[in-house]
Design a protein around this motif. Structure first.
Motif, PDB file in Angstrom:
ATOM      1  N   GLU A   1     -13.100  16.114 -12.993  1.00  0.00           N
ATOM      2  CA  GLU A   1     -12.286  15.657 -12.077  1.00  0.00           C
ATOM      3  C   GLU A   1     -12.243  14.174 -12.077  1.00  0.00           C
ATOM      4  N   THR A   2     -11.182  13.516 -11.747  1.00  0.00           N
ATOM      5  CA  THR A   2     -10.961  12.128 -12.137  1.00  0.00           C
ATOM      6  C   THR A   2     -10.392  11.478 -11.060  1.00  0.00           C
ATOM      7  N   VAL A   3     -10.999  10.331 -10.983  1.00  0.00           N
ATOM      8  CA  VAL A   3     -10.503   9.290  -9.650  1.00  0.00           C
ATOM      9  C   VAL A   3      -9.867   7.870 -10.970  1.00  0.00           C
ATOM     10  N   TYR A   4      -8.364   8.228 -10.704  1.00  0.00           N
ATOM     11  CA  TYR A   4      -7.641   7.214 -11.561  1.00  0.00           C
ATOM     12  C   TYR A   4      -7.602   5.486 -10.859  1.00  0.00           C
ATOM     13  N   GLN A   5      -7.563   4.617 -11.781  1.00  0.00           N
ATOM     14  CA  GLN A   5      -7.381   3.265 -11.205  1.00  0.00           C
ATOM     15  C   GLN A   5      -6.462   3.054  -9.979  1.00  0.00           C
ATOM     16  N   ASP A   6      -5.144   3.644 -10.194  1.00  0.00           N
ATOM     17  CA  ASP A   6      -4.236   3.526  -9.297  1.00  0.00           C
ATOM     18  C   ASP A   6      -4.296   4.587  -7.992  1.00  0.00           C
ATOM     19  N   LEU A   7      -5.488   5.295  -8.044  1.00  0.00           N
ATOM     20  CA  LEU A   7      -5.907   6.294  -6.911  1.00  0.00           C
ATOM     21  C   LEU A   7      -5.223   7.386  -7.259  1.00  0.00           C
ATOM     22  N   ALA A   8      -3.999   7.814  -7.824  1.00  0.00           N
ATOM     23  CA  ALA A   8      -3.200   8.686  -7.607  1.00  0.00           C
ATOM     24  C   ALA A   8      -2.990   9.729  -6.414  1.00  0.00           C
ATOM     25  N   LEU A   9      -2.737   9.049  -5.503  1.00  0.00           N
ATOM     26  CA  LEU A   9      -2.607   9.436  -4.001  1.00  0.00           C
ATOM     27  C   LEU A   9      -1.061   9.405  -3.798  1.00  0.00           C
ATOM     28  N   CYS A  10      -0.769  10.596  -2.855  1.00  0.00           N
ATOM     29  CA  CYS A  10       0.579  10.647  -2.231  1.00  0.00           C
ATOM     30  C   CYS A  10       0.633  10.105  -0.995  1.00  0.00           C
ATOM     31  N   THR A  11       0.679   8.892  -0.882  1.00  0.00           N
ATOM     32  CA  THR A  11       0.574   7.973   0.312  1.00  0.00           C
ATOM     33  C   THR A  11       1.470   8.487   1.711  1.00  0.00           C
ATOM     34  N   ASN A  12       2.406   9.525   1.430  1.00  0.00           N
ATOM     35  CA  ASN A  12       3.097   9.959   2.572  1.00  0.00           C
ATOM     36  C   ASN A  12       2.270  11.012   3.173  1.00  0.00           C
TER      37      ASN A  12
ATOM     38  N   TYR B   1      -6.966  12.880   9.879  1.00  0.00           N
ATOM     39  CA  TYR B   1      -6.887  13.007   8.552  1.00  0.00           C
ATOM     40  C   TYR B   1      -5.759  13.822   8.328  1.00  0.00           C
ATOM     41  N   HIS B   2      -4.667  13.756   8.960  1.00  0.00           N
ATOM     42  CA  HIS B   2      -3.202  14.172   8.745  1.00  0.00           C
ATOM     43  C   HIS B   2      -2.352  12.833   8.749  1.00  0.00           C
ATOM     44  N   ARG B   3      -2.793  11.679   9.100  1.00  0.00           N
ATOM     45  CA  ARG B   3      -2.053  10.463   9.194  1.00  0.00           C
ATOM     46  C   ARG B   3      -1.816  10.138   7.592  1.00  0.00           C
ATOM     47  N   PRO B   4      -0.752   9.532   7.181  1.00  0.00           N
ATOM     48  CA  PRO B   4      -0.186   9.309   5.950  1.00  0.00           C
ATOM     49  C   PRO B   4      -1.504   8.320   5.406  1.00  0.00           C
ATOM     50  N   VAL B   5      -2.062   8.556   4.078  1.00  0.00           N
ATOM     51  CA  VAL B   5      -2.987   7.476   3.637  1.00  0.00           C
ATOM     52  C   VAL B   5      -2.099   6.069   3.516  1.00  0.00           C
ATOM     53  N   GLY B   6      -1.145   5.965   3.198  1.00  0.00           N
ATOM     54  CA  GLY B   6      -0.287   4.750   3.016  1.00  0.00           C
ATOM     55  C   GLY B   6      -0.792   3.910   4.352  1.00  0.00           C
ATOM     56  N   SER B   7      -1.007   4.461   5.484  1.00  0.00           N
ATOM     57  CA  SER B   7      -1.272   3.409   6.502  1.00  0.00           C
ATOM     58  C   SER B   7      -2.835   3.329   6.765  1.00  0.00           C
ATOM     59  N   LEU B   8      -3.587   3.678   5.674  1.00  0.00           N
ATOM     60  CA  LEU B   8      -4.986   3.342   5.775  1.00  0.00           C
ATOM     61  C   LEU B   8      -5.153   2.137   5.062  1.00  0.00           C
ATOM     62  N   SER B   9      -6.553   1.415   5.224  1.00  0.00           N
ATOM     63  CA  SER B   9      -6.643   0.333   4.503  1.00  0.00           C
ATOM     64  C   SER B   9      -7.057   0.596   3.085  1.00  0.00           C
ATOM     65  N   GLY B  10      -7.128  -0.522   2.366  1.00  0.00           N
ATOM     66  CA  GLY B  10      -7.306  -0.261   0.758  1.00  0.00           C
ATOM     67  C   GLY B  10      -8.618   0.632   0.417  1.00  0.00           C
ATOM     68  N   GLY B  11      -9.653   0.110   1.050  1.00  0.00           N
ATOM     69  CA  GLY B  11     -10.953   0.886   1.006  1.00  0.00           C
ATOM     70  C   GLY B  11     -10.878   2.245   1.317  1.00  0.00           C
ATOM     71  N   GLN B  12     -10.439   2.517   2.609  1.00  0.00           N
ATOM     72  CA  GLN B  12     -10.375   3.939   2.899  1.00  0.00           C
ATOM     73  C   GLN B  12      -9.534   4.758   1.886  1.00  0.00           C
ATOM     74  N   ARG B  13      -8.571   4.085   1.294  1.00  0.00           N
ATOM     75  CA  ARG B  13      -7.411   5.034   0.228  1.00  0.00           C
ATOM     76  C   ARG B  13      -8.538   5.110  -0.662  1.00  0.00           C
ATOM     77  N   GLN B  14      -9.432   4.270  -1.367  1.00  0.00           N
ATOM     78  CA  GLN B  14     -10.054   4.451  -2.469  1.00  0.00           C
ATOM     79  C   GLN B  14     -11.203   5.459  -2.083  1.00  0.00           C
ATOM     80  N   CYS B  15     -11.777   5.603  -1.000  1.00  0.00           N
ATOM     81  CA  CYS B  15     -12.907   6.513  -0.567  1.00  0.00           C
ATOM     82  C   CYS B  15     -12.269   7.910  -0.595  1.00  0.00           C
ATOM     83  N   VAL B  16     -10.861   7.968  -0.151  1.00  0.00           N
ATOM     84  CA  VAL B  16     -10.238   9.119  -0.139  1.00  0.00           C
ATOM     85  C   VAL B  16     -10.070   9.868  -1.678  1.00  0.00           C
ATOM     86  N   ALA B  17      -9.750   8.917  -2.593  1.00  0.00           N
ATOM     87  CA  ALA B  17      -9.642   9.211  -3.989  1.00  0.00           C
ATOM     88  C   ALA B  17     -10.982   9.680  -4.594  1.00  0.00           C
TER      89      ALA B  17
END
Length: 619
Positions: A449-460, A507-523
Motif C-alpha cells: 500500500e502506498t501514499v504518494y506525495q501528491d496524495l492520489a485523492l479524487c477531490t470530488n 465522510y461523503h463531503r468531497p475531500v477537495g473541501s477539506l484542509s491540506g492536513g485532513q487530505r493528507q490524513c485521508v491518504a
C-alpha cells in the motif's frame, strides 16, 4: 434569482456532493415555469397527446444523453454521435431491407454501435489527445460513410415487424418512450449506486489518482465509449423504425442537442460531477423549450439559436457554480470542533457493531523477518539516468527512511516498487517471493500500500469513497455492476481516520473541501489496511500541523509494533531520527548509505545527502 437562491441554500446545507441531485432543483423550477408559461399561452399545450408527442420527440436525446452523461462524468466527450446516428441508421436500413428481419436489424444496430464506440475509445486511448479533437474527426468520417453506404438517398422497404418497433403504442405511450425511460432509469441507477458508477466519478475527478488506486483507467474509458456506442445503436434503430426509412442526413446537430441537455443538467464539462436526475431535467427543459417554440410558430433557425444560447448559458452556469463552490470553501470559517467530533465518532463506533475490517492488521511474519527486498533497480528517461543499481531491504516491524536531496531518485524508486512505473531492470521480492508488478493494482493485490506525495485523492469524492476506491465493499456479488455498500465504506473511513485521531463532519463531503492536513490524513489512513505487509509513505507529514504530524508518527510506530514493514520518504531530518530504525540515503540515483539510525548523526546525514562523505561513516 431563484437559481442563485437555491444554490446558496444548498451550499449552506453543505450539499457539495459530486452527484447530489438537489443541485438542479433550480433548473427544475425553471422547467416547470416554462411549462406553465407555454400552457397558459397555448390551449393544446396541456393535452396528453402533446405530452407524449413531446416525449417521443426527445426519446432519442434522452437515451443518448445518459451515454454522454457517463462520458462527461468521466472527463471525456463524444462529438461524433450525430455521425454515428446517421451511419448506424443506414446500415440498419440496409440490413433490414436485405434480410427482411427485424431481429437482424436490432442486433446489427447494437453491435455496429458498439463497434463505433470501440473505435472512438481506442483512438482516444492510442492517440492520447483531447477526445474533442478525436471525435470531431470521426464525426466527419461517420457522416461521409453514411452517404457512401446509402448512395446519398433514403432507404425504404422495411417489413411491418420492424416498423412496429418504432410505431407501437402501449396504451397512450409510444414504445420508444417506454424503452427510453427504462434505459434512462437503469443506466442512472448504475451511475449513482454501483461500483462502475463510483469509478466513473473518480476518473472524472482525478484520472491519475484513480489509476494509482488500481483502476485500469484506459480500459474503463474505452468501455464507456462502447456503452455510448450501444446506446447510439439503439437510438438509430428506433428512429429508423419510427421514420420507416434510413437517411444519411439524420442527426444533424444531434450532438449539440444532447450536449446542451447534459451540461444544462449539471454534468460538469471537465468531469467528476452530475446526476441522472439533473440530466433528466436538462432533457425535459430542452423538450419543453423546443415544443413551446414550435407552438409559437417560430422557424427552425430560431430553435437552433435558442439551443445554442441555452448551451452557452449552461456552460456559463457550470463555471459560475464551480467558482461559487470554490469561494464557499475558501471563505468558510474554520471552527475547531476536532475534540467534539472525535468524541462523537468514537462513541458511535463503540455503540455500533461493525463488520468493517480492522484498519491495521498484522502480517503473518515474525518481527525482524525480511518483508521486502529490491536489488539492482534501474530507471532511465532517455539519456537521463534517474535510478541506478538501487537495492535495500525492509523487515517486519522496521521503519526504513529513504532520504536524499531533490532529484536523488526517491520518488522514482517508490513508484517502481508500487507499480506506478516499470523499472528498466532489477528485481523485487515480497515475503521471499519474486514480485511481478505491472500496475498499482498488482501491488495492492500483493500487499503493498502506498501514499504518494501528491496524495492520489479524487477531490470530488468524499473520504469514505476515497478510502475504498479500487476495493469497494458491495452489498451484492462482485463485479463492476455490484451495488456499493456506502454505509460500510463510511464505517471503514471512520475507523481508519480515528487511528490518526481525526474525525470529519461528513465522510461523503468531497475531500477537495477539506484542509491540506485532513487530505493528507485521508491518504495515509487509506494505506493502513488489514494484512498489508508493506506500507510506503511518500512525504507523509508534508502540510501537516504539529499535532497532526505527531499523530502520523505515532501511527507509524504503531504499524511497526504490529510487525508491518514501513518504507518512508521524508525531507524532515528530525522526523527521520524520531521514527526511523534504519536509513537509506540516495544520491544521484544510487545508494550511498544503508545502516541503522544510531550509526549516523544528523550532521553526517545532511553531508551525505549533499554529496559529502563524512569521516568514519560507511554505507
Amino acid at each position: 434569482m431563484a437559481l442563485a437562491w437555491l444554490d446558496m441554500l444548498l451550499r449552506r446545507q453543505g450539499v457539495v456532493s459530486a452527484w447530489d441531485w438537489r443541485n438542479r432543483l433550480g433548473l427544475g423550477l425553471l422547467c416547470i415555469a416554462l411549462i406553465g408559461f407555454f400552457g397558459l399561452r397555448f390551449d393544446n399545450f396541456f393535452t396528453v397527446s402533446n405530452g407524449f408527442a413531446t416525449l417521443l420527440n426527445i426519446s432519442s436525446i434522452a437515451i443518448a444523453a445518459i451515454g454522454s452523461g457517463f462520458l462527461l462524468t468521466s472527463g471525456n466527450v463524444d462529438l461524433s454521435i450525430g455521425g454515428q446516428y446517421a451511419l448506424i441508421g443506414v446500415v440498419v436500413a440496409r440490413t433490414v431491407v436485405s434480410t427482411q428481419s427485424a431481429v437482424a436489424g436490432v442486433v446489427v444496430g447494437l453491435l455496429f454501435g458498439a463497434l463505433l464506440g470501440l473505435l472512438n475509445g481506442s483512438l482516444v486511448r492510442a492517440l492520447k489527445i483531447s477526445p474533442i479533437i478525436v471525435t470531431i474527426g470521426t464525426a466527419a468520417i461517420f457522416r461521409g460513410m453514411a452517404y457512401v453506404v446509402s448512395g446519398g438517398v433514403s432507404i425504404f422497404g422495411f417489413p411491418p415487424s420492424f416498423i412496429a418497433i418504432g410505431r407501437t403504442y402501449v396504451g397512450p405511450a409510444p414504445l420508444p418512450v417506454i424503452i427510453a425511460a427504462v434505459v434512462f432509469v437503469v443506466s442512472g441507477f448504475v451511475l449513482v449506486r454501483t461500483v462502475v458508477g463510483l469509478r466513473t466519478y473518480a476518473i472524472g475527478g482525478n484520472a491519475a489518482a484513480a489509476r494509482l488506486t488500481g483502476i485500469n483507467v484506459d480500459r474503463f474509458v474505452v468501455g464507456l465509449y462502447v456503452f455510448n456506442g450501444v446506446l447510439m445503436g439503439l437510438v438509430a434503430t428506433l428512429a429508423t423504425a419510427r421514420l420507416g426509412s434510413g437517411t444519411p442526413s439524420i442527426g444533424l446537430s444531434f450532438e449539440l442537442d444532447v450536449l446542451t441537455a447534459v451540461i444544462l443538467g449539471g454534468v460538469g464539462f471537465t468531469g467528476g460531477s452530475g446526476h441522472p436526475f439533473g440530466i433528466f431535467i436538462g432533457v425535459a427543459t430542452i423538450a419543453v423549450l423546443n415544443t413551446g417554440l414550435i407552438f409559437a410558430g417560430l422557424q427552425d433557425w430560431y430553435q437552433q439559436i435558442a439551443r445554442g444560447l441555452t448551451l452557452l448559458l449552461a456552460l456559463g452556469a457550470d463555471q459560475y457554480s464551480a467558482a461559487q463552490r470554490e469561494r464557499a470553501i475558501t471563505v468558510e470559517p474554520q471552527v475547531d470542533r476536532r475534540e467534539a467530533l472525535l468524541a462523537a465518532a468514537q462513541a458511535e463506533m463503540e455503540a455500533t457493531p461493525t463488520t468493517a475490517p480492522s484498519p491495521t492488521g498484522a502480517p503473518a511474519v515474525a518481527k525482524g523477518e525480511t518483508v521486502f527486498r529490491c536489488a539492482n533497480l534501474a530507471k532511465s528517461y532517455g539519456a537521463v539516468r534517474a535510478v541506478h543499481n538501487v537495492g535495500f531491504a525492509v523487515a517486519a516491524g522496521e521503519v526504513v527512511c529513504l532520504v536524499g536531496d531533490n532529484g536523488a531518485g526517491k520518488s522514482t524508486v517508490i513508484k517502481m516498487i508500487s507499480g506506478a512505473i516499470q523499472p528498466d531492470s532489477g528485481t523485487t521480492e515480497l515475503l521471499g517471493k519474486p514480485l511481478a508488478i505491472s500496475s498499482p493494482s498488482d501491488a495492492r493485490a500483493a500487499g503493498i500500500e502506498t501514499v504518494y506525495q501528491d496524495l492520489a485523492l479524487c477531490t470530488n469524492l468524499g473520504a469514505a469513497h476515497n478510502m475504498v476506491l479500487g476495493k469497494e465493499p458491495t452489498r451484492t456479488g462482485g463485479g463492476p455492476l455490484a451495488l456499493r455498500d456506502d454505509a460500510r465504506s463510511e464505517q471503514i473511513a471512520r475507523q481508519h481516520l480515528l487511528e490518526l485521531n481525526i474525525a470529519l463532519e461528513s465522510y461523503h463531503r468531497p475531500v477537495g473541501s477539506l484542509s491540506g492536513g485532513q487530505r493528507q490524513c485521508v491518504a495515509i489512513a487509506r494505506a493502513v489496511t488489514e494484512g498489508a505487509p508493506l506500507v510506503i509513505l511518500d512525504e507523509p507529514t508534508a502540510a501537516l500541523g504539529v499535532a497532526q504530524t505527531q499523530n502520523v508518527l505515532a501511527l507509524i510506530r504503531t504499524l511497526a509494533a504490529r510487525k508491518v514493514a514501513v518504507l518512508m520518504i521524508t525531507h524532515d531530518i528530525e522526523t527521520v531520527f524520531e521514527v526511523a530504525d534504519r536509513i537509506v540515503v540516495l544520491r544521484l540515483g544510487q545508494v550511498v548509505f544503508d545502516g541503522p539510525t544510531a550509526s549516523i548523526s544528523q550532521a553526517d546525514l545532511v553531508q551525505l545527502m549533499a554529496g559529502i562523505a563524512p569521516a568514519g561513516v560507511k554505507g
